[in-house]
Design a protein around this motif. Structure first.
Motif, PDB file in Angstrom:
ATOM      1  N   ALA A 109      43.353  49.062  36.726  1.00  0.00           N
ATOM      2  CA  ALA A 109      42.759  47.122  36.164  1.00  0.00           C
ATOM      3  C   ALA A 109      41.592  46.939  36.000  1.00  0.00           C
ATOM      4  O   ALA A 109      40.624  46.007  35.338  1.00  0.00           O
ATOM      5  N   HIS A 168      39.291  48.410  33.685  1.00  0.00           N
ATOM      6  CA  HIS A 168      39.014  47.826  32.589  1.00  0.00           C
ATOM      7  C   HIS A 168      39.208  46.728  32.345  1.00  0.00           C
ATOM      8  O   HIS A 168      38.352  45.683  31.610  1.00  0.00           O
ATOM      9  N   ASP A 169      40.339  46.052  32.831  1.00  0.00           N
ATOM     10  CA  ASP A 169      41.061  44.759  32.432  1.00  0.00           C
ATOM     11  C   ASP A 169      39.747  43.338  33.251  1.00  0.00           C
ATOM     12  O   ASP A 169      39.473  42.490  32.491  1.00  0.00           O
ATOM     13  N   PHE A 170      39.230  44.155  34.225  1.00  0.00           N
ATOM     14  CA  PHE A 170      38.460  42.667  35.245  1.00  0.00           C
ATOM     15  C   PHE A 170      37.513  42.901  34.046  1.00  0.00           C
ATOM     16  O   PHE A 170      36.415  41.774  34.124  1.00  0.00           O
ATOM     17  N   ARG A 210      36.973  43.148  31.068  1.00  0.00           N
ATOM     18  CA  ARG A 210      36.967  42.448  29.941  1.00  0.00           C
ATOM     19  C   ARG A 210      36.684  41.562  30.168  1.00  0.00           C
ATOM     20  O   ARG A 210      35.858  40.397  29.540  1.00  0.00           O
ATOM     21  N   ILE A 211      37.707  40.881  31.244  1.00  0.00           N
ATOM     22  CA  ILE A 211      37.327  38.882  31.856  1.00  0.00           C
ATOM     23  C   ILE A 211      36.645  38.721  32.100  1.00  0.00           C
ATOM     24  O   ILE A 211      35.867  37.465  31.652  1.00  0.00           O
ATOM     25  N   LYS A 271      42.013  34.190  36.352  1.00  0.00           N
ATOM     26  CA  LYS A 271      42.155  35.148  34.940  1.00  0.00           C
ATOM     27  C   LYS A 271      41.964  36.276  35.679  1.00  0.00           C
ATOM     28  O   LYS A 271      42.931  37.093  35.255  1.00  0.00           O
ATOM     29  N   ALA A 272      41.008  36.234  37.177  1.00  0.00           N
ATOM     30  CA  ALA A 272      40.267  38.323  37.351  1.00  0.00           C
ATOM     31  C   ALA A 272      40.662  37.944  38.796  1.00  0.00           C
ATOM     32  O   ALA A 272      40.975  39.443  38.443  1.00  0.00           O
ATOM     33  N   LEU A 307      43.096  40.472  40.284  1.00  0.00           N
ATOM     34  CA  LEU A 307      43.189  42.140  39.902  1.00  0.00           C
ATOM     35  C   LEU A 307      42.219  43.117  40.973  1.00  0.00           C
ATOM     36  O   LEU A 307      41.993  43.739  41.205  1.00  0.00           O
TER      37      LEU A 307
END
Length: 104
Positions: free
Chosen positions: A14, A16-18, A20-21, A82-83, A86
């Motif tokens: 997670a 990279h997603d974290f 980015r957000i 949203k985050a 994660l």
């Protein structure tokens, strides 16, 4: 100076997603409320499923006031929605510099 070291432990995969957000939505909000970002770090070895950030405050009271401002911001709560899923755990420490430290 009082430094908060906060570590977020993330679900495997997670990171990279974290990041980015957080960069797109959380960084601006947190920076506006907290003001003094010293570092935002990601490990290259060991437990790589985490982020570590350091924030500077003038005092414990300054930190408490700034945290209250951020917590009361509806856009911050929206970002957390949203985050937050994660993150599996978090750890925070309040630190102060030793007399010989470059950061006092």
């Amino acid at each position: 100076m009082l430094i908060e070291q906060r570590t977020y432990y993330l679900k495997p995969g997670a990171l990279h997603d974290f990041l980015r957000i957080y960069e797109e939505e959380g960084l601006r909000l947190q920076s506006e409320a907290w003001g003094n970002l010293i570092a935002y770090l990601k490990p290259e070895t060991g437990d790589v499923n985490r982020v570590i950030h350091l924030w500077g405050f003038s005092s414990f009271e300054d930190r408490a006031q700034r945290r209250a401002v951020l917590s009361g911001n509806p856009k911050w709560r929206e970002f957390l929605g949203k985050a937050g899923h994660l993150v599996t755990a978090q750890h925070a420490e309040l630190l102060s510099g030793a007399p010989f430290s470059p950061i006092k």
